[in-house]
Write a protein that holds these residues in place. Structure first.
Motif, PDB file in Angstrom:
ATOM      1  N   GLY A  99      38.917  32.774  51.411  1.00 26.03           N
ATOM      2  CA  GLY A  99      40.164  32.896  50.604  1.00 26.03           C
ATOM      3  C   GLY A  99      40.256  34.347  50.177  1.00 26.03           C
ATOM      4  O   GLY A  99      40.966  34.521  49.304  1.00 26.03           O
ATOM      5  N   LYS A 100      39.633  35.264  50.784  1.00 28.50           N
ATOM      6  CA  LYS A 100      39.832  36.839  50.516  1.00 28.50           C
ATOM      7  C   LYS A 100      40.762  37.347  51.016  1.00 28.50           C
ATOM      8  O   LYS A 100      40.681  38.357  51.920  1.00 28.50           O
ATOM      9  CB  LYS A 100      38.426  37.414  50.441  1.00 28.50           C
ATOM     10  CG  LYS A 100      37.383  36.877  49.711  1.00 28.50           C
ATOM     11  CD  LYS A 100      35.922  37.626  49.998  1.00 28.50           C
ATOM     12  CE  LYS A 100      34.850  37.274  49.293  1.00 28.50           C
ATOM     13  NZ  LYS A 100      33.575  37.744  49.389  1.00 28.50           N
ATOM     14  N   THR A 101      41.915  36.735  50.740  1.00 31.34           N
ATOM     15  CA  THR A 101      43.397  37.263  51.346  1.00 31.34           C
ATOM     16  C   THR A 101      44.354  37.587  50.719  1.00 31.34           C
ATOM     17  O   THR A 101      45.578  37.676  50.962  1.00 31.34           O
ATOM     18  CB  THR A 101      43.693  36.059  52.263  1.00 31.34           C
ATOM     19  OG1 THR A 101      44.126  34.878  51.491  1.00 31.34           O
ATOM     20  CG2 THR A 101      42.930  35.521  53.553  1.00 31.34           C
ATOM     21  N   LYS A 102      43.850  38.072  49.333  1.00 30.27           N
ATOM     22  CA  LYS A 102      44.856  38.388  48.348  1.00 30.27           C
ATOM     23  C   LYS A 102      44.761  40.020  48.010  1.00 30.27           C
ATOM     24  O   LYS A 102      43.949  40.526  48.454  1.00 30.27           O
ATOM     25  CB  LYS A 102      44.599  37.774  46.923  1.00 30.27           C
ATOM     26  CG  LYS A 102      44.467  36.340  47.055  1.00 30.27           C
ATOM     27  CD  LYS A 102      45.784  35.445  47.618  1.00 30.27           C
ATOM     28  CE  LYS A 102      45.723  34.076  47.695  1.00 30.27           C
ATOM     29  NZ  LYS A 102      46.980  33.458  48.350  1.00 30.27           N
ATOM     30  N   TYR A 103      45.739  40.277  47.082  1.00 28.50           N
ATOM     31  CA  TYR A 103      45.621  41.650  46.691  1.00 28.50           C
ATOM     32  C   TYR A 103      44.324  41.982  46.077  1.00 28.50           C
ATOM     33  O   TYR A 103      43.720  41.136  45.760  1.00 28.50           O
ATOM     34  CB  TYR A 103      46.626  42.175  45.721  1.00 28.50           C
ATOM     35  CG  TYR A 103      48.020  41.871  46.058  1.00 28.50           C
ATOM     36  CD1 TYR A 103      48.761  42.837  47.199  1.00 28.50           C
ATOM     37  CD2 TYR A 103      48.959  41.351  45.477  1.00 28.50           C
ATOM     38  CE1 TYR A 103      49.964  42.630  47.402  1.00 28.50           C
ATOM     39  CE2 TYR A 103      50.409  41.369  45.842  1.00 28.50           C
ATOM     40  CZ  TYR A 103      50.428  41.717  46.700  1.00 28.50           C
ATOM     41  OH  TYR A 103      51.980  41.804  47.206  1.00 28.50           O
ATOM     42  N   THR A 104      43.721  43.373  46.395  1.00 29.63           N
ATOM     43  CA  THR A 104      42.542  44.094  45.690  1.00 29.63           C
ATOM     44  C   THR A 104      42.906  44.890  45.125  1.00 29.63           C
ATOM     45  O   THR A 104      44.225  45.487  44.769  1.00 29.63           O
ATOM     46  CB  THR A 104      41.501  44.457  46.831  1.00 29.63           C
ATOM     47  OG1 THR A 104      41.966  45.844  47.375  1.00 29.63           O
ATOM     48  CG2 THR A 104      41.531  43.462  47.850  1.00 29.63           C
ATOM     49  N   PRO A 105      42.139  45.562  44.146  1.00 32.83           N
ATOM     50  CA  PRO A 105      42.458  46.851  43.192  1.00 32.83           C
ATOM     51  C   PRO A 105      42.804  47.694  44.169  1.00 32.83           C
ATOM     52  O   PRO A 105      42.445  47.986  45.519  1.00 32.83           O
ATOM     53  CB  PRO A 105      41.125  47.413  42.631  1.00 32.83           C
ATOM     54  CG  PRO A 105      40.301  45.801  42.442  1.00 32.83           C
ATOM     55  CD  PRO A 105      40.683  45.023  43.926  1.00 32.83           C
ATOM     56  N   VAL A 106      43.799  48.748  44.064  1.00 33.65           N
ATOM     57  CA  VAL A 106      44.431  49.573  44.706  1.00 33.65           C
ATOM     58  C   VAL A 106      43.586  50.467  45.491  1.00 33.65           C
ATOM     59  O   VAL A 106      43.576  50.765  46.691  1.00 33.65           O
ATOM     60  CB  VAL A 106      45.474  50.614  43.796  1.00 33.65           C
ATOM     61  CG1 VAL A 106      45.817  51.661  44.820  1.00 33.65           C
ATOM     62  CG2 VAL A 106      46.653  49.748  43.624  1.00 33.65           C
ATOM     63  N   SER A 107      42.391  51.231  44.873  1.00 34.58           N
ATOM     64  CA  SER A 107      41.443  51.918  45.303  1.00 34.58           C
ATOM     65  C   SER A 107      40.387  51.147  46.133  1.00 34.58           C
ATOM     66  O   SER A 107      39.472  52.021  46.496  1.00 34.58           O
ATOM     67  CB  SER A 107      40.906  52.944  44.224  1.00 34.58           C
ATOM     68  OG  SER A 107      40.492  52.001  43.025  1.00 34.58           O
TER      69      SER A 107
END
Length: 405
Positions: free
Chosen positions: A60-68
């Motif tokens: 489920g690692k399909t979401k936003y991450t930190p921008v950088s």
């Protein structure tokens, strides 16, 4: 009313992408085209990297991450720099982007003011000068040639520096020439740069594709003082055959990184979460596939250079890195057939005319040297199989023989 922004008046589409697209169109129409244009490995992405991407999706690692970038990928990048390059960075000095090109673009957008000068040794990667212009900077081109091994000297660098110089671009191994700087070469450049208030951008994207046991060295590795003034850009596209995954990263001054983060946050936001997981596996996992690809590239390097050197009017040096040959074809320009082409086509660029005819009549795609700032040469990527290399160079040889009539 003009519909297009004026800033685009100084920018042209990428010639390498355009040539590759045309070659693919011709292939799709049924023609047997040999493509020396693409700047990407022809190998598949290693299995363990693809498995890491699948696992990330399953988890489920399909979401936003930190921008950088994700924390874990930044930690992997930090370990990479420390273990492979002897460079220590903190997380706030690392940024991950959608390919090395975006990292480079954001760097210049975050650092350049109108009129700031950027020293670019030629031959250069096609996008350097255009990205600088988009950021309202002024490219200062310093020409090198085959006699100097396509490497800028300390004397040339010193002469090019003015009160407006903001950045120096260093690329080793080089696209398009495959030239790689030795430690003594880099030390000589650092001697000029270290006392100056200039940022060095070190484009290390071909770091792992280097031959004959040559040591990879970038300016940041020479001294701590130089490291503080160097912004390093790298990625996973070339070494791990991950061009389509679009992950690049940069390391350097925390204030610059913070402003690049702001730029990225207002444009693309984070790079793909799945691709970041794959890049982490690339940096921390089995490095055997890299060595295997390098072995294949080395064999192809020797094959293509050997074949090119057999063509009258062609001069080709052995590249120390990357997967490009950059042969000089000035001898071909003097042939009767080429002179007739010049009179017929009215083309100002000799290398472009050569490549146009090569593709249209001989079904071989190559990139004209003028795209890289050197009209005396063409660029041939040897990221393709031995048989295609042999067939493609044979067609180039046939064209040259036909032009001699």
């Amino acid at each position: 009313m003009k519909l297009v922004a004026k800033r685009l008046d100084v920018v042209e589409p990428s010639p390498t992408l355009a040539i590759t697209a045309k070659a693919n169109q011709l292939k799709a129409s049924g023609l047997d085209v040999v493509g020396f244009g693409a700047g990407e490995p022809d190998f598949d992405t290693p299995t363990h990297i693809k498995e890491a991407a699948k696992k990330a999706m399953d988890q489920g690692k399909t979401k936003y991450t930190p921008v950088s970038g994700t924390v874990s990928l930044k930690e992997a990048i930090i370990r990479k720099f420390e273990t492979e390059n002897g460079l220590k960075y903190e997380k706030n000095q690392i940024i991950v982007g959608t390919g090395g090109k975006q990292v480079l673009y954001n760097f210049f957008m975050a650092t350049l003011n109108p009129g700031d000068e950027v020293i670019i040794p030629a031959p250069y990667w096609v996008s350097y000068a255009d990205i600088v212009r988009l950021a309202e900077g002024t490219p200062v081109i310093v020409s090198t040639d085959i006699s100097s091994g396509f490497k800028i000297t300390a004397e040339q660098l010193e002469k090019a520096i003015t009160s407006k110089t903001k950045v120096f671009i260093f690329n080793s191994p080089s696209n398009p020439t495959g030239a790689a700087y030795t430690r003594s070469d880099v030390e000589a450049l650092v001697k000029v740069l270290e006392p100056k208030d200039i940022i060095t951008v070190s484009d290390d994207i071909y770091e792992k594709i280097i031959y004959d046991g040559l040591e990879f060295v970038n300016p940041a590795m020479i001294s701590e003082k130089m490291k503080e003034k160097t912004f390093v850009i790298n990625g996973v596209s070339k070494a791990y055959s991950m061009t389509g995954w679009r992950i690049g990263y940069g390391a350097g001054n925390a204030e610059i990184v913070k402003n690049m983060d702001t730029m990225q946050g207002q444009s693309t936001s984070n790079a793909s979460s799945i691709s970041q997981a794959a890049a982490e596996a690339a940096l921390t996992g089995d490095q055997t596939p890299v060595a295997e690809m390098l072995k294949a590239f080395d064999k192809r390097r020797k094959l293509i250079v050997g074949l090119l050197r057999e063509i009258p009017g062609v001069e080709c040096r052995m590249p120390e890195g990357a997967f490009y040959a950059f042969p000089y074809i000035t001898g071909v320009y003097a042939t009767p057939g080429f002179k007739r082409l010049l009179a017929e086509k009215k083309e100002s660029s000799y290398s472009k005319l050569f490549c146009d005819v090569l593709l249209d009549k001989y079904n071989v795609a190559a990139v004209p040297g003028i795209a890289f700032g050197d009209d005396k040469a063409i660029r041939l990527s040897y990221a393709l199989g031995d048989k295609d290399i042999e067939k493609g160079v044979a067609r180039i040889k046939q064209m040259v023989e036909d032009l001699q009539k």
